[in-house]
Design a protein around this motif. Structure first.
Motif, PDB file in Angstrom:
ATOM      1  N   LEU A 183       3.559  -5.667  -1.747  1.00 47.77           N
ATOM      2  CA  LEU A 183       2.178  -5.202  -1.912  1.00 47.77           C
ATOM      3  C   LEU A 183       1.768  -5.163  -3.374  1.00 47.77           C
ATOM      4  O   LEU A 183       0.619  -5.460  -3.722  1.00 47.77           O
ATOM      5  CB  LEU A 183       2.006  -3.812  -1.288  1.00 47.77           C
ATOM      6  CG  LEU A 183       1.747  -3.746   0.214  1.00 47.77           C
ATOM      7  CD1 LEU A 183       1.484  -2.307   0.646  1.00 47.77           C
ATOM      8  CD2 LEU A 183       0.579  -4.635   0.631  1.00 47.77           C
ATOM      9  N   LEU A 184       2.704  -4.787  -4.234  1.00 48.17           N
ATOM     10  CA  LEU A 184       2.394  -4.764  -5.667  1.00 48.17           C
ATOM     11  C   LEU A 184       2.075  -6.169  -6.169  1.00 48.17           C
ATOM     12  O   LEU A 184       1.086  -6.388  -6.886  1.00 48.17           O
ATOM     13  CB  LEU A 184       3.575  -4.176  -6.439  1.00 48.17           C
ATOM     14  CG  LEU A 184       3.391  -3.989  -7.947  1.00 48.17           C
ATOM     15  CD1 LEU A 184       2.231  -3.045  -8.237  1.00 48.17           C
ATOM     16  CD2 LEU A 184       4.683  -3.460  -8.575  1.00 48.17           C
ATOM     17  N   THR A 232       3.890   9.297  -6.265  1.00 49.09           N
ATOM     18  CA  THR A 232       2.498   8.853  -6.202  1.00 49.09           C
ATOM     19  C   THR A 232       1.573  10.060  -6.285  1.00 49.09           C
ATOM     20  O   THR A 232       1.789  11.057  -5.608  1.00 49.09           O
ATOM     21  CB  THR A 232       2.231   8.083  -4.895  1.00 49.09           C
ATOM     22  OG1 THR A 232       3.210   7.057  -4.756  1.00 49.09           O
ATOM     23  CG2 THR A 232       0.851   7.457  -4.908  1.00 49.09           C
ATOM     24  N   ASN A 233       0.551   9.960  -7.101  1.00 51.03           N
ATOM     25  CA  ASN A 233      -0.330  11.103  -7.353  1.00 51.03           C
ATOM     26  C   ASN A 233      -1.753  10.840  -6.861  1.00 51.03           C
ATOM     27  O   ASN A 233      -2.084   9.761  -6.389  1.00 51.03           O
ATOM     28  CB  ASN A 233      -0.365  11.421  -8.853  1.00 51.03           C
ATOM     29  CG  ASN A 233       1.015  11.757  -9.393  1.00 51.03           C
ATOM     30  OD1 ASN A 233       1.734  12.551  -8.793  1.00 51.03           O
ATOM     31  ND2 ASN A 233       1.379  11.155 -10.512  1.00 51.03           N
ATOM     32  N   MET A 246       5.439   1.234  -0.962  1.00 47.97           N
ATOM     33  CA  MET A 246       4.354   2.128  -1.335  1.00 47.97           C
ATOM     34  C   MET A 246       4.246   2.363  -2.844  1.00 47.97           C
ATOM     35  O   MET A 246       3.321   3.047  -3.296  1.00 47.97           O
ATOM     36  CB  MET A 246       4.512   3.462  -0.616  1.00 47.97           C
ATOM     37  CG  MET A 246       4.356   3.353   0.889  1.00 47.97           C
ATOM     38  SD  MET A 246       2.764   2.636   1.380  1.00 47.97           S
ATOM     39  CE  MET A 246       3.026   2.445   3.148  1.00 47.97           C
ATOM     40  N   GLN A 247       5.157   1.778  -3.630  1.00 46.72           N
ATOM     41  CA  GLN A 247       5.018   1.883  -5.081  1.00 46.72           C
ATOM     42  C   GLN A 247       3.792   1.115  -5.579  1.00 46.72           C
ATOM     43  O   GLN A 247       3.381   1.270  -6.731  1.00 46.72           O
ATOM     44  CB  GLN A 247       6.278   1.362  -5.782  1.00 46.72           C
ATOM     45  CG  GLN A 247       7.481   2.280  -5.623  1.00 46.72           C
ATOM     46  CD  GLN A 247       7.202   3.692  -6.106  1.00 46.72           C
ATOM     47  OE1 GLN A 247       6.878   3.915  -7.268  1.00 46.72           O
ATOM     48  NE2 GLN A 247       7.296   4.662  -5.203  1.00 46.72           N
ATOM     49  N   ALA A 248       3.212   0.308  -4.692  1.00 51.55           N
ATOM     50  CA  ALA A 248       1.950  -0.362  -5.048  1.00 51.55           C
ATOM     51  C   ALA A 248       0.838   0.646  -5.290  1.00 51.55           C
ATOM     52  O   ALA A 248      -0.196   0.308  -5.889  1.00 51.55           O
ATOM     53  CB  ALA A 248       1.552  -1.327  -3.936  1.00 51.55           C
ATOM     54  N   LEU A 249       1.031   1.876  -4.836  1.00 50.59           N
ATOM     55  CA  LEU A 249       0.019   2.921  -5.025  1.00 50.59           C
ATOM     56  C   LEU A 249       0.211   3.697  -6.319  1.00 50.59           C
ATOM     57  O   LEU A 249      -0.627   4.529  -6.671  1.00 50.59           O
ATOM     58  CB  LEU A 249       0.074   3.890  -3.841  1.00 50.59           C
ATOM     59  CG  LEU A 249      -0.099   3.288  -2.449  1.00 50.59           C
ATOM     60  CD1 LEU A 249       0.158   4.336  -1.374  1.00 50.59           C
ATOM     61  CD2 LEU A 249      -1.498   2.712  -2.292  1.00 50.59           C
ATOM     62  N   LYS A 250       1.304   3.465  -7.014  1.00 53.67           N
ATOM     63  CA  LYS A 250       1.632   4.252  -8.202  1.00 53.67           C
ATOM     64  C   LYS A 250       1.395   3.451  -9.482  1.00 53.67           C
ATOM     65  O   LYS A 250       1.993   2.397  -9.677  1.00 53.67           O
ATOM     66  CB  LYS A 250       3.090   4.700  -8.132  1.00 53.67           C
ATOM     67  CG  LYS A 250       3.530   5.537  -9.329  1.00 53.67           C
ATOM     68  CD  LYS A 250       5.003   5.879  -9.240  1.00 53.67           C
ATOM     69  CE  LYS A 250       5.434   6.679 -10.467  1.00 53.67           C
ATOM     70  NZ  LYS A 250       6.880   6.989 -10.452  1.00 53.67           N
ATOM     71  N   ASP A 251       0.512   3.958 -10.323  1.00 52.29           N
ATOM     72  CA  ASP A 251       0.264   3.350 -11.648  1.00 52.29           C
ATOM     73  C   ASP A 251       0.012   1.851 -11.545  1.00 52.29           C
ATOM     74  O   ASP A 251       0.488   1.064 -12.372  1.00 52.29           O
ATOM     75  CB  ASP A 251       1.450   3.615 -12.588  1.00 52.29           C
ATOM     76  CG  ASP A 251       1.722   5.093 -12.779  1.00 52.29           C
ATOM     77  OD1 ASP A 251       0.742   5.869 -12.768  1.00 52.29           O
ATOM     78  OD2 ASP A 251       2.893   5.470 -12.943  1.00 52.29           O
ATOM     79  N   ASN A 252      -0.742   1.443 -10.530  1.00 48.83           N
ATOM     80  CA  ASN A 252      -1.037   0.031 -10.305  1.00 48.83           C
ATOM     81  C   ASN A 252      -2.440  -0.250 -10.835  1.00 48.83           C
ATOM     82  O   ASN A 252      -3.439   0.102 -10.209  1.00 48.83           O
ATOM     83  CB  ASN A 252      -0.941  -0.283  -8.813  1.00 48.83           C
ATOM     84  CG  ASN A 252      -1.182  -1.752  -8.503  1.00 48.83           C
ATOM     85  OD1 ASN A 252      -1.439  -2.562  -9.401  1.00 48.83           O
ATOM     86  ND2 ASN A 252      -1.107  -2.099  -7.224  1.00 48.83           N
TER      87      ASN A 252
END
Length: 475
Positions: free
Chosen positions: A71-72, A146-147, A117-123
């Protein structure tokens, strides 16, 4: 609309009996997603690194690390191609975790989903994301690190009316469809969910039923939700059942409500760690709903919620699951003493063994006669006996017949539901008299050596059995 490149993905298909099968299905879902954007592979705007990952994912050649980055890489590639940040829509985010928890590979699947789901973090390629699932997003699980989440849950109030059709929506739909006479049945079957300040209907069910009505104006409501889910959560809940859970299930199935502490911040691996968590999961996944404060006779203590089954469809799902649980469980129970008592004409022994088994059941029809018919069928079916229910005879129908053809014997049961404990003895006698009056046993005289007749009266989780003298034919 048409202002941002958009990605939509649903994880509802990610399932398997083991991690390998589920991971292969996840890879297939990601490959299909990337294949919808093959144009990115031929664009010089997209980094070679991202193009290589996307190509490997499409060709089922990606490493697990590359799948975690899928996803990233896709969001980065789309931003580069369109020159705009990407909107990411993720549906059923928690299905892979739920299935993994049911089949014993939760930690392995959680590790992969965390990576995706790291695509949601600092992307920096991401404009925003909308994520839906049964459980509230918990940062200590899939979304570690994730924030900036804004959660809208079924107890909130910001988006109440968007969780389903409101009464006004359904009235308009029925009017447009020319099906207003079905309003009451649709309400009984598909309404009952309370989200914040709104009562809502399940949209999937309403639209499926209207579709069926267009084809057949006499169509009856059906459980459409049951056909889209294996209801494993209810089954695992019932398998876990102790005496407290059994009693509460019976209250719910009889139309009552229970009071529980509901925790919205659950993850699937903690589902079976306490009874409260189990009830919370059933609430959060739509199998239970809150009772409104105005419907309660007395106020609830702080932190407690009154929960009930929302409608006829969900009640049917509970009942069907309980029946399947009983059928599966009865086959593992030791019934030798019961069978021995039946064929030895030991009515006291039958009474004793039946009462033991009744206390292990979960009643699901408010102790009506069909509950006891299902109970008897579950006890004898699968134990080598042929069973017939409501068998037609010369003068009527007996309730239950058990055949032991190998040994040339048959047992005829007439079942009565007693209104009081004191009435059980008289009801047993009435059952035996009915067997005589309607000659239920006569048709077996030519084919069986032993014809055993029993009258049974049931009252809640008690039973009383009496026998009629068996007829024995000489060879």
């Amino acid at each position: 609309m048409n202002q941002y490149p958009t990605i939509f993905i649903s994880f509802k298909r990610v399932d398997g009996l083991n991690f390998t099968d589920a991971y292969d299905m996840l890879c297939s879902v990601m490959a299909e997603l990337c294949a919808g954007h093959q144009y990115l592979l031929n664009s010089d705007k997209v980094a070679v690194y991202d193009r290589r990952i996307l190509a490997r994912i499409m060709n089922a050649e990606a490493t697990q690390t590359e799948v975690k980055n899928s996803l990233l890489s896709l969001t980065r590639a789309m931003q580069a191609y369109y020159g705009r940040q990407v909107i990411l829509l993720i549906d059923e985010y928690d299905v892979p975790a739920a299935k993994a928890n049911s089949h014993g590979y939760y930690n392995e699947m959680l590790d992969v989903m965390k990576g995706i789901m790291q695509a949601l973090k600092d992307n920096e390629a991401l404009c925003f994301a909308v994520i839906t699932g049964c459980l509230k997003i918990a940062k200590e699980s899939i979304f570690t690190g994730t924030n900036n989440f804004v959660s809208d849950t079924i107890t909130g109030s910001r988006l109440d009316e968007y969780f389903g059709f409101t009464r006004k929506d359904v009235e308009r739909i029925l009017k447009d469809a020319g099906a207003e006479e079905h309003a009451d049945s649709i309400k009984a079957w598909y309404d009952g969910y309370h989200f914040g300040d709104f009562d809502v209907y399940c949209p999937w069910d309403v639209m499926n039923y209207l579709r069926d009505l267009q084809r057949n104006p006499d169509a009856e409501p059906a459980s459409y939700w049951r056909n889209t889910s294996d209801n494993a959560i209810i089954r695992s809940f019932i398998d876990y059942a102790g005496s407290s859970i059994t009693k509460k299930l019976e209250i719910l199935l009889s139309g009552g409500y229970i009071t529980q502490c509901v925790d919205e911040n659950l993850t699937y691996d903690y589902m079976h760690s306490s009874e409260d968590n189990l009830w919370s999961i059933l609430y959060l996944t739509g199998y239970l709903t809150r009772v409104r404060d105005v419907e309660l006779a007395v106020p609830l203590p702080d932190g407690m919620s009154a929960l009930k089954i929302p409608n006829a469809e969900i009640k049917e799902i509970f009942e069907t699951t309980v029946m399947k649980w009983f059928d599966d469980s009865a086959k593992t129970w030791n019934r030798k003493a019961l069978f021995h008592a039946v064929w030895q004409q030991d009515s006291e022994g039958i009474t004793q063994e039946m009462n033991k088994l009744l206390r292990r059941t979960i009643s699901y029809h408010d102790y009506r006669e069909d509950f006891y018919h299902a109970f008897l069928a579950g006890i004898f079916t699968g134990a080598g006996y042929m069973v017939e229910s409501n068998r037609e005879h010369g003068e009527g129908r007996s309730d239950f017949v058990v055949y032991d053809s190998v040994n040339g014997r048959v047992a005829v049961f007439e079942v009565k539901y007693s209104r009081t404990l004191e009435a059980m003895n008289g009801d047993c006698e009435d059952a035996l008299q009915q067997i005589d009056d309607r000659m239920y046993a006569s048709e077996y005289e030519d084919d069986y050596d032993h014809i055993l007749c029993y009258g049974i009266s049931f009252f809640r989780k008690r039973c009383l059995v009496k026998k009629k003298q068996a007829e024995v034919r000489q060879a």
